[in-house]
Motif scaffolding. Structure first.
Motif, short mmCIF file in Angstrom:
data_model
loop_
_atom_site.label_atom_id
_atom_site.label_comp_id
_atom_site.label_asym_id
_atom_site.label_seq_id
_atom_site.Cartn_x
_atom_site.Cartn_y
_atom_site.Cartn_z
N CYS A 21 33.15 -39.45 25.99
CA CYS A 21 33.21 -40.91 25.97
C CYS A 21 34.59 -41.34 25.45
N ALA A 22 34.90 -42.63 25.59
CA ALA A 22 36.24 -43.12 25.25
C ALA A 22 36.59 -42.84 23.79
N VAL A 23 35.62 -43.06 22.88
CA VAL A 23 35.90 -42.90 21.45
C VAL A 23 36.06 -41.43 21.08
N CYS A 24 35.18 -40.58 21.58
CA CYS A 24 35.29 -39.15 21.26
C CYS A 24 36.60 -38.59 21.80
N THR A 25 37.00 -39.05 22.99
CA THR A 25 38.28 -38.60 23.56
C THR A 25 39.45 -39.05 22.68
N LEU A 26 39.42 -40.33 22.25
CA LEU A 26 40.47 -40.84 21.36
C LEU A 26 40.51 -40.05 20.05
N ALA A 27 39.32 -39.76 19.50
CA ALA A 27 39.25 -39.13 18.18
C ALA A 27 39.83 -37.72 18.18
N ARG A 28 39.87 -37.09 19.36
CA ARG A 28 40.46 -35.74 19.43
C ARG A 28 41.98 -35.79 19.32
N PHE A 29 42.58 -36.97 19.58
CA PHE A 29 44.03 -37.10 19.52
C PHE A 29 44.49 -37.96 18.35
#
Ligand SMILES: [Zn+2]
Ligand SMILES: [Zn+2]
Ligand SMILES: [Zn+2]
Length: 253
Positions: A21-29
């Motif tokens: 999801c958008a947030v999990c993807t953001l949180a990885r970076f």
């Protein structure tokens, strides 16, 4: 009195393993989107209390003598998994917890330095000059919130819950917390049955306590994603906790 959030996630954390999801993807970076499991530190005068122990590096963060006690809200793994490492240490550390005969895995059987003290709802106790009143919460396991008072500051720490029992609502109405840290795991539209507050539940509570500052915690990735698309959804007086954030509770809202 100061409260620092060490972990503000619902079980599973953010990013959730395998989620794109958008947030999990953001949180990885971007680590500012990351949420670790539930844990907070209270500092009040000489007293330092850990609220839950969801983070896994409790032994590294807190050397012997640096904590006055740990308050456990309930024995779900995402709230007590940090205790498992402490068991192999030396010394003594008081752990206040609800009257749950099962606990979590073999924590009771092999507690090591952890001295479990089972507390009763509405029976206040003190750690130094901090007064603590446990209040019952509705959840899928025996769960207590903690109403914490130091000098003129009153802070209610309410995780995890799907609703407040009438006795707890009545206590809070009388006690008038300046700050309420509240479980808010889900976005609007999450199907019942739930074991946690969703955002509409949390905002309804805000109407019952208009003079309290409400800080949402135990956040699921789907609520983070929903708020990313609805940034104006939180009214004044309601904020979203972040890992590493410190609240200063002065007794004034
Ligand atoms: Zn939880
Ligand atoms: Zn996700
Ligand atoms: Zn739970």
């Amino acid at each position: 009195m100061r409260l620092t959030f060490l972990g503000t996630a619902a079980a599973g954390g953010v990013p959730l393993w395998g989620c794109d999801c958008a947030v999990c993807t953001l949180a990885r970076f971007d680590s500012s989107f990351m949420r670790r499991p539930n844990c907070a530190l209270i500092e009040a005068g000489e007293v330092r209390l850990l609220l839950d122990a969801g983070v896994m590096d409790v032994t590294e963060r807190f050397p012997p003598g640096s904590l006055s006690a740990i308050l456990v809200t309930h024995f779900h793994a995402d709230h007590v998994q940090g205790l498992f490492h402490l068991r192999w240490g030396k010394g003594e550390l008081d752990v206040y917890a609800p009257q749950d005969a099962i606990g979590c895995a073999d924590l009771y059987k092999s507690p090591g330095p952890l001295k479990f003290k089972h507390v009763s709802k509405f029976s206040a106790f003190a750690v130094g000059d901090v007064k603590i009143t446990p209040v019952p919460l509705v959840h899928s396991k025996e769960t207590l919130g903690y109403c914490i008072e130091h000098a003129d500051a009153r802070l209610a720490y309410l995780s995890d819950c799907s609703e407040l029992p009438p006795t707890t609502e009545a206590f809070l109405a009388e006690w008038q917390p300046h700050t309420i840290c509240l479980d808010c795991t889900f976005p609007p539209g999450t199907a019942e049955p739930r074991n946690h507050f969703d955002l509409p539940d949390a905002l309804a509570l805000e109407k019952s306590f208009p003079t309290s500052k409400i800080v949402l915690m135990h956040i699921g990735h789907r609520l983070d994603e929903w708020l990313l698309n609805s940034p104006a959804a939180l009214p004044e007086g309601v904020t979203l906790a972040r890992d590493g954030e410190t609240l200063v509770c002065t007794g004034v809202t």
